[in-house]
Design a protein around this motif. Structure first.
Motif: not given
Lengths: 268, 324
Positions: B81, A266, B139, B146-147, A160, B83-88, B132, A268
């Motif tokens: 990524f 929020d 996702q 985003r990229a 992240i 795991s996607y690595a989104l900002f949760p 989520r 994960r």
């Protein structure tokens, strides 16, 4: 869902009774009209609640405890953020020693710390001051703050932060916009646990508090050494009432489970 | 001169070389896949391009400029990524907007480009949701948006589809390819899935133990594998007389290599056979044309066309291997 058997139910009921009985007894005793600790039988009275008004030092000790807990916990959490990030992410010389040092106040008996701080603070001119109390409390609550901060720092997905970097964020921006918001639940839990421990602390504080800087538990402790009246029970009942109100409010606003376990919906 | 050039790129962890003298030239707009089993160095290569891992030696040039001298935050690469690595803690819109914000794009322009990019991945309606609240596939699209929104010079995809179920993965493969064609961004995909790599890429870089085994377009790598490893990693293959023969190139005939059907599996559009022969177990794939096919236990003869000559493979190690 499996059901509890009669034996298990019996056990749970006894366990809850065992946990709650002292609190119930203290609250009941607070309503006695007598001048000594007695379980009220036929008469109930608010006499000892009114009596608190005649002892302003209890009120001021309460506020002092509140401030002391809030302040020392906040500072301990502030310290534990960089420490937790470093311990969670990097392998460096002295890492284990550092972790052990931060956790060591858990291992040292508070009575020993109390005597040590008494001597030390007198030496450097902080004896009996509020600043001295704050410093000593930071030391004893740091392990609690660090433990929970560390748990949330370890659980953070580094991808992240890498994603934020790849999008052009500087290190400071990543910390402010990504890392800190994601570990906030851990920080709040750490603060809450630290606060409870500070508010509760008497063994060490009794050595370093002076008249005028007594915390509520210390004031109560000193009072029952000289008196046998039920004033401390009515003070206890007030603290219990405030705690219940605070917990219900927190649960409504934030969720107790989230606060005390430090898990965010929020994250994960 | 090529757009992106990796020159003898090497990364050692201790004495173990994770990537060993990798050289690769990627043209602008090209879709290249780094393909190989886990531990082959493909992810380390991607991380060196991204700047999260520093190479032990070698160079990376982007449009003639030394990329290693540029900080990761200034490289202007879009990364998706695994795991996607989104900002949760941010909404979909905020996630996509983040990169533009970092570039100092004015808020009006930002909103327009975010909406445009979300439209591209078909998620415009979900801009206000949190990660989520989205499915895995959604996702994945947010991560792609985003990229892409920062109009990166290169798009890096790290196993982007491996967390999706098979059906969704196929759909996303097609969509990913279409989006990449449309925006024309030079793309590097890292994957261990040979089907995915072949479906998406203009060229494959097949890697093993930190070294390049073959760089070729998918069809060429499949038909003319340079090494036994490539032959076995890209789909199924039989090694007959030291040559790689693909199972679908073998026919049941009146004469040829004699054998007996040991097992057959019906897979809808084709039959999968295992035939016991004098040269060992041979895998045969036949199209399902509705005709009756040899049953289990039946004696058969296998024939295949050996011209154009199949790649002669020196180091024949495995009798027959199945790609992952």
């Amino acid at each position: 869902m499996s059901k509890n058997g009669p034996l298990a139910l019996c056990y749970h009921a006894l366990f809850v009774a065992f946990m709650l009985a002292p609190i119930v007894v203290v609250v009941c005793v607070a309503f006695t009209p007598e001048g000594y600790l007695s379980f009220p039988t036929d008469h109930w009275s608010l006499r000892w609640f009114y009596a608190i008004g005649r002892y302003p030092e209890f009120i001021s000790a309460f506020w002092r405890s509140l401030w002391l807990g809030a302040l020392s916990s906040a500072i301990a959490v502030g310290f534990s953020v960089p420490a937790a990030l470093a311990i969670a992410r990097y392998r460096f010389a002295g890492r284990d020693a550092m972790t052990a040092l931060f956790m060591s106040p858990l291992m040292i008996p508070h009575v020993v710390l109390g005597i040590a701080f008494l001597r030390f603070f007198t030496e450097i001119g902080l004896g009996g001051t509020f600043v001295g109390l704050v410093l000593a409390h930071i030391v004893i609550v740091l392990p609690f703050a660090l433990r929970l901060t560390l748990a949330s720092a370890v659980g953070l997905d580094r991808a992240i932060e890498h994603a934020a970097v790849s999008l052009g964020a500087s290190e400071a921006t990543v910390l402010r916009r990504i890392t800190l918001p994601l570990i906030v639940p851990g920080l709040m839990s750490g603060w809450a646990l630290a606060f409870i421990n500070s508010f509760d602390e008497v063994t060490m504080t009794v050595f370093i508090a002076a008249p005028g800087t007594e915390t509520l538990p210390v004031r109560m402790f000193l009072y029952i050494q000289d008196n046998i009246d039920p004033l401390v029970t009515s003070v206890s009942a007030c603290v219990i009432a405030i705690t219940v109100v605070a917990l219900v409010a927190l649960d409504r606003a934030y969720g107790l489970e989230r606060l005390l376990i430090g898990r965010s919906v929020d994250a994960r | 001169m090529s757009f992106l050039a990796l020159e003898s790129l090497t990364k050692r962890f201790g004495s173990h070389p994770a990537v060993d003298g990798l050289s690769l030239a990627v043209e602008q707009g090209e879709f290249v896949s780094l393909l190989g089993p886990s531990g082959c160095g493909k992810t380390t290569t991607l991380q060196m391009i991204a700047g999260f891992v520093e190479p032990t030696s070698g160079a990376i040039r982007l449009a003639g400029r030394d990329l290693l001298a540029v900080k990761p935050a200034r490289r202007g690469l879009g990364i998706v990524f695994q795991s996607y690595a989104l900002f949760p803690h941010m909404t979909v819109g905020e996630n996509v907007s983040f990169g533009l914000e970092m570039q100092g794009v004015a808020s009006g322009e930002r909103a327009r480009r975010v909406a445009e990019t979300l439209e591209l991945v078909g998620l415009r309606a979900l801009a206000g949701r949190f990660p989520r609240q989205l499915s895995g596939g959604q996702q994945q699209r947010v991560a792609l948006a985003r990229a892409l929104v920062i109009q990166p010079q290169i798009l890096l995809l790290d196993e982007p589809l491996s967390n999706l179920d098979a059906k969704l993965r196929e759909e996303m493969q097609i969509e990913l390819r279409q989006i990449q064609r449309r925006v024309g961004t030079t793309t590097i995909l890292v994957t261990h899935d040979q089907a995915e790599a072949m479906a998406l890429s203009d060229r494959l870089v097949v890697m093993n133990h930190g070294r390049v085994e073959q760089i070729a377009p998918p069809h060429e790598a499949y038909e003319r594998p340079a090494t036994a490893f490539v032959a076995s990693f890209l789909g199924k293959t039989n090694l007959l007389d030291g040559a790689s023969v693909r199972p679908e190139k073998i026919q049941f005939a009146g004469r040829g290599l004699a054998g007996r059907v040991r097992a057959r599996v019906f897979q809808g559009n084709h039959w999968l056979y295992q035939v016991e022969t004098g040269s060992g177990l041979v895998t045969v794939i036949r199209q399902n044309t509705g005709e009756p096919m040899p049953a289990e236990g039946e004696a058969v003869c296998l024939a295949w066309n050996s011209s154009p000559p199949q790649a002669k493979l020196g180091e024949v190690s495995a009798q027959q291997t199945e790609g992952s």
